[in-house]
Design a protein around this motif. Structure first.
Motif, mmCIF file in Angstrom:
data_model
loop_
_atom_site.group_PDB
_atom_site.id
_atom_site.type_symbol
_atom_site.label_atom_id
_atom_site.label_comp_id
_atom_site.label_asym_id
_atom_site.label_seq_id
_atom_site.Cartn_x
_atom_site.Cartn_y
_atom_site.Cartn_z
ATOM 1 N N ARG A 245 6.128 1.403 -47.359
ATOM 2 C CA ARG A 245 5.730 0.054 -47.753
ATOM 3 C C ARG A 245 4.272 -0.179 -47.352
ATOM 4 O O ARG A 245 3.778 0.407 -46.385
ATOM 5 C CB ARG A 245 6.630 -0.995 -47.100
ATOM 6 C CG ARG A 245 8.104 -0.852 -47.466
ATOM 7 C CD ARG A 245 8.860 -2.129 -47.188
ATOM 8 N NE ARG A 245 8.425 -3.206 -48.095
ATOM 9 C CZ ARG A 245 8.786 -4.486 -47.948
ATOM 10 N NH1 ARG A 245 9.568 -4.842 -46.936
ATOM 11 N NH2 ARG A 245 8.373 -5.399 -48.796
ATOM 12 N N PRO A 246 3.544 -1.034 -48.078
ATOM 13 C CA PRO A 246 2.126 -1.259 -47.764
ATOM 14 C C PRO A 246 1.930 -1.856 -46.374
ATOM 15 O O PRO A 246 2.595 -2.832 -46.005
ATOM 16 C CB PRO A 246 1.669 -2.236 -48.853
ATOM 17 C CG PRO A 246 2.635 -2.049 -49.968
ATOM 18 C CD PRO A 246 3.947 -1.747 -49.310
ATOM 19 N N SER A 247 1.032 -1.279 -45.626
ATOM 20 C CA SER A 247 0.682 -1.800 -44.317
ATOM 21 C C SER A 247 -0.251 -2.994 -44.462
ATOM 22 O O SER A 247 -0.717 -3.325 -45.564
ATOM 23 C CB SER A 247 -0.014 -0.724 -43.489
ATOM 24 O OG SER A 247 -1.277 -0.400 -44.069
ATOM 25 N N LEU A 248 -0.555 -3.639 -43.340
ATOM 26 C CA LEU A 248 -1.533 -4.720 -43.353
ATOM 27 C C LEU A 248 -2.866 -4.252 -43.916
ATOM 28 O O LEU A 248 -3.500 -4.954 -44.709
ATOM 29 C CB LEU A 248 -1.731 -5.249 -41.930
ATOM 30 C CG LEU A 248 -0.613 -6.140 -41.377
ATOM 31 C CD1 LEU A 248 -0.657 -6.153 -39.862
ATOM 32 C CD2 LEU A 248 -0.752 -7.546 -41.933
ATOM 33 N N ALA A 249 -3.294 -3.068 -43.506
ATOM 34 C CA ALA A 249 -4.567 -2.537 -43.988
ATOM 35 C C ALA A 249 -4.525 -2.284 -45.494
ATOM 36 O O ALA A 249 -5.477 -2.587 -46.224
ATOM 37 C CB ALA A 249 -4.912 -1.256 -43.242
ATOM 38 N N ARG A 250 -3.411 -1.739 -45.971
ATOM 39 C CA ARG A 250 -3.287 -1.471 -47.398
ATOM 40 C C ARG A 250 -3.216 -2.776 -48.181
ATOM 41 O O ARG A 250 -3.772 -2.886 -49.288
ATOM 42 C CB ARG A 250 -2.035 -0.623 -47.651
ATOM 43 C CG ARG A 250 -1.746 -0.348 -49.121
ATOM 44 C CD ARG A 250 -2.922 0.305 -49.813
ATOM 45 N NE ARG A 250 -2.647 0.573 -51.218
ATOM 46 C CZ ARG A 250 -3.586 0.734 -52.148
ATOM 47 N NH1 ARG A 250 -4.880 0.632 -51.807
ATOM 48 N NH2 ARG A 250 -3.259 0.987 -53.387
ATOM 49 N N GLN A 251 -2.543 -3.784 -47.642
ATOM 50 C CA GLN A 251 -2.463 -5.068 -48.311
ATOM 51 C C GLN A 251 -3.857 -5.668 -48.495
ATOM 52 O O GLN A 251 -4.153 -6.261 -49.533
ATOM 53 C CB GLN A 251 -1.577 -6.027 -47.517
ATOM 54 C CG GLN A 251 -0.099 -5.705 -47.620
ATOM 55 C CD GLN A 251 0.747 -6.637 -46.790
ATOM 56 O OE1 GLN A 251 0.251 -7.333 -45.904
ATOM 57 N NE2 GLN A 251 2.053 -6.660 -47.068
ATOM 58 N N GLU A 252 -4.710 -5.520 -47.498
ATOM 59 C CA GLU A 252 -6.067 -6.039 -47.632
ATOM 60 C C GLU A 252 -6.828 -5.309 -48.726
ATOM 61 O O GLU A 252 -7.587 -5.921 -49.488
ATOM 62 C CB GLU A 252 -6.812 -5.922 -46.297
ATOM 63 C CG GLU A 252 -8.197 -6.531 -46.305
ATOM 64 C CD GLU A 252 -8.200 -8.010 -46.673
ATOM 65 O OE1 GLU A 252 -9.192 -8.473 -47.279
ATOM 66 O OE2 GLU A 252 -7.213 -8.707 -46.363
ATOM 67 N N GLN A 253 -6.614 -4.006 -48.837
ATOM 68 C CA GLN A 253 -7.238 -3.249 -49.923
ATOM 69 C C GLN A 253 -6.750 -3.749 -51.287
ATOM 70 O O GLN A 253 -7.538 -3.884 -52.238
ATOM 71 C CB GLN A 253 -6.931 -1.764 -49.769
ATOM 72 C CG GLN A 253 -7.580 -1.107 -48.565
ATOM 73 C CD GLN A 253 -7.110 0.330 -48.379
ATOM 74 O OE1 GLN A 253 -6.132 0.771 -48.981
ATOM 75 N NE2 GLN A 253 -7.800 1.060 -47.518
ATOM 76 N N LEU A 254 -5.453 -4.032 -51.378
ATOM 77 C CA LEU A 254 -4.898 -4.534 -52.635
ATOM 78 C C LEU A 254 -5.470 -5.899 -52.969
ATOM 79 O O LEU A 254 -5.757 -6.197 -54.133
ATOM 80 C CB LEU A 254 -3.374 -4.599 -52.546
ATOM 81 C CG LEU A 254 -2.639 -3.261 -52.433
ATOM 82 C CD1 LEU A 254 -1.147 -3.492 -52.232
ATOM 83 C CD2 LEU A 254 -2.881 -2.402 -53.666
ATOM 84 N N ARG A 255 -5.629 -6.754 -51.958
ATOM 85 C CA ARG A 255 -6.218 -8.072 -52.205
ATOM 86 C C ARG A 255 -7.628 -7.951 -52.756
ATOM 87 O O ARG A 255 -8.016 -8.677 -53.674
ATOM 88 C CB ARG A 255 -6.235 -8.900 -50.921
ATOM 89 C CG ARG A 255 -4.868 -9.349 -50.462
ATOM 90 C CD ARG A 255 -4.933 -10.295 -49.280
ATOM 91 N NE ARG A 255 -3.620 -10.422 -48.687
ATOM 92 C CZ ARG A 255 -3.251 -9.880 -47.541
ATOM 93 N NH1 ARG A 255 -4.126 -9.187 -46.838
ATOM 94 N NH2 ARG A 255 -2.031 -10.029 -47.088
ATOM 95 N N GLU A 256 -8.402 -7.063 -52.175
ATOM 96 C CA GLU A 256 -9.770 -6.880 -52.649
ATOM 97 C C GLU A 256 -9.781 -6.356 -54.081
ATOM 98 O O GLU A 256 -10.593 -6.781 -54.911
ATOM 99 C CB GLU A 256 -10.515 -5.931 -51.720
ATOM 100 C CG GLU A 256 -10.770 -6.505 -50.331
ATOM 101 C CD GLU A 256 -11.421 -5.505 -49.393
ATOM 102 O OE1 GLU A 256 -11.656 -4.354 -49.823
ATOM 103 O OE2 GLU A 256 -11.700 -5.870 -48.232
ATOM 104 N N GLN A 257 -8.855 -5.449 -54.375
ATOM 105 C CA GLN A 257 -8.775 -4.892 -55.721
ATOM 106 C C GLN A 257 -8.393 -5.971 -56.737
ATOM 107 O O GLN A 257 -9.013 -6.097 -57.802
ATOM 108 C CB GLN A 257 -7.748 -3.761 -55.742
ATOM 109 C CG GLN A 257 -7.519 -3.134 -57.119
ATOM 110 C CD GLN A 257 -6.455 -2.045 -57.072
ATOM 111 O OE1 GLN A 257 -6.193 -1.454 -56.009
ATOM 112 N NE2 GLN A 257 -5.825 -1.765 -58.187
ATOM 113 N N VAL A 258 -7.378 -6.755 -56.409
ATOM 114 C CA VAL A 258 -6.934 -7.809 -57.314
ATOM 115 C C VAL A 258 -7.990 -8.908 -57.428
ATOM 116 O O VAL A 258 -8.248 -9.439 -58.509
ATOM 117 C CB VAL A 258 -5.581 -8.374 -56.839
ATOM 118 C CG1 VAL A 258 -5.224 -9.645 -57.596
ATOM 119 C CG2 VAL A 258 -4.487 -7.331 -57.012
ATOM 120 N N SER A 259 -8.607 -9.238 -56.305
ATOM 121 C CA SER A 259 -9.620 -10.289 -56.312
ATOM 122 C C SER A 259 -10.779 -9.941 -57.231
ATOM 123 O O SER A 259 -11.318 -10.822 -57.931
ATOM 124 C CB SER A 259 -10.136 -10.530 -54.890
ATOM 125 O OG SER A 259 -11.159 -11.489 -54.868
#
Length: 316
Positions: A245-259
């Motif tokens: 499952r996505p970690s906190l660090a990976r979630q931040e990467q996903l947010r930046e990508q989606v943003s």
């Protein structure tokens, strides 16, 4: 309920007219404080529909619920449930909505909770009809549908310890929070609060239900991490392995990508997007999914997005 929710974008509607969408202002809301577990989580819970089935084309049968405004000499308007600026409206000013659609064929006498404010008839309704030329041509009118419940995971994936869970939620978790969020965001998912005896209801004063802090470990030795976390936190703790499952660090990467893909759309009033929130998958609340917007969101990736249009196709 996540203790630290992911970044949440919101579009706040500004007053004005227009067939589909008037001027909107984009507002970025950053991560909330770890001391705010009582805030409602981002939309989630229900299964996502195939985005292709949500696209509205000219001539489609569509449906939506919301406030209806019927002003003399103007097209009736069905308002979307978008947030509005926290600015008081003078009592003698007619009500308006910028995020909404013009409608024909609505019967003001059949609105739920109908009333008149500054010469404008207002009420609630569910309207179904044909979407054509930027308007909803009503063929069926009824009481509004209640909004879908906003759910969150409040399950406790651990058995109660010997002697049971401690009353309340335990001591301050700042040390554990710092260890997880600041020192090792690659090992953990967001902390969340769960209620083994059911979530809180009613008054906030007096005894509160038992809380358990759930920690999901995505990388490393779960048993070793649990031992370390119990040195930092003496409250009710449930530590489980969550590999893959996505970690906190990976979630931040996903947010930046989606943003990167969503920010231009949220700055464009024609998109009709009023909020985005989430951690692993990001829920996009919007007016309607047009063919053009479908292509724009598809370029970002529907594997990362859950679209929740207000005006959507219906059958039957």
């Amino acid at each position: 309920m996540s203790i630290d929710g992911g970044r949440r974008w919101a579009v706040v509607a500004a007053a004005g007219a227009g067939t589909l969408v008037a001027l909107v202002a984009a507002v970025l809301v950053v991560n909330r404080s770890p001391a705010a577990p009582g805030e409602p989580p981002p939309p989630s819970a229900r299964a996502a529909a195939d985005p292709r089935t949500l696209v509205v084309d000219d001539g489609d049968l569509v449906e939506a619920s919301g406030q209806v405004l019927v002003a003399p000499g103007k097209p009736a308007r069905l308002c979307a449930p978008a947030p509005v600026p926290a600015i008081g409206r003078p009592g003698n000013e007619p009500p308006t909505c910028s995020l909404g659609v013009d409608v024909t064929g609505v019967d003001p006498a059949k609105l739920t909770g109908a009333g008149v404010v500054a010469g404008v008839t207002t009420g609630q309704a569910r309207l179904r009809g044909t979407w054509r030329d930027g308007q909803l041509h009503v063929t069926e009118q009824g009481p509004p549908k209640p909004p879908a419940p906003v759910g969150f995971d409040d399950t406790v994936p651990c058995g109660a310890p010997k002697g049971g869970w401690k009353p309340g939620g335990g001591a301050d978790n700042n040390a554990m929070h710092q260890y997880i969020y600041d020192q090792h965001p690659d090992r953990f998912r967001p902390l969340r609060i769960a209620y083994p005896d059911g979530p809180p209801t009613g008054a906030t004063t007096g005894p509160q239900p038992t809380e358990v802090t759930v920690v999901e470990v995505v990388a490393g030795d779960t048993a070793g991490e649990e031992q370390r976390l119990r040195e930092l936190f003496d409250g009710n703790l449930c530590v489980v392995a969550a590999p893959g499952r996505p970690s906190l660090a990976r979630q931040e990467q996903l947010r930046e990508q989606v943003s990167a893909g969503l920010d231009p759309l949220m700055s464009d009033p024609a998109s009709g997007i009023w909020s985005v929130g989430g951690d692993d998958v990001f829920t996009v609340e919007l007016m309607m999914l047009t063919p053009r917007l479908y292509e724009q969101l598809n370029a970002i990736g529907f594997d990362l997005l859950r679209v929740e249009p207000w005006l959507r196709p219906t059958v039957g």
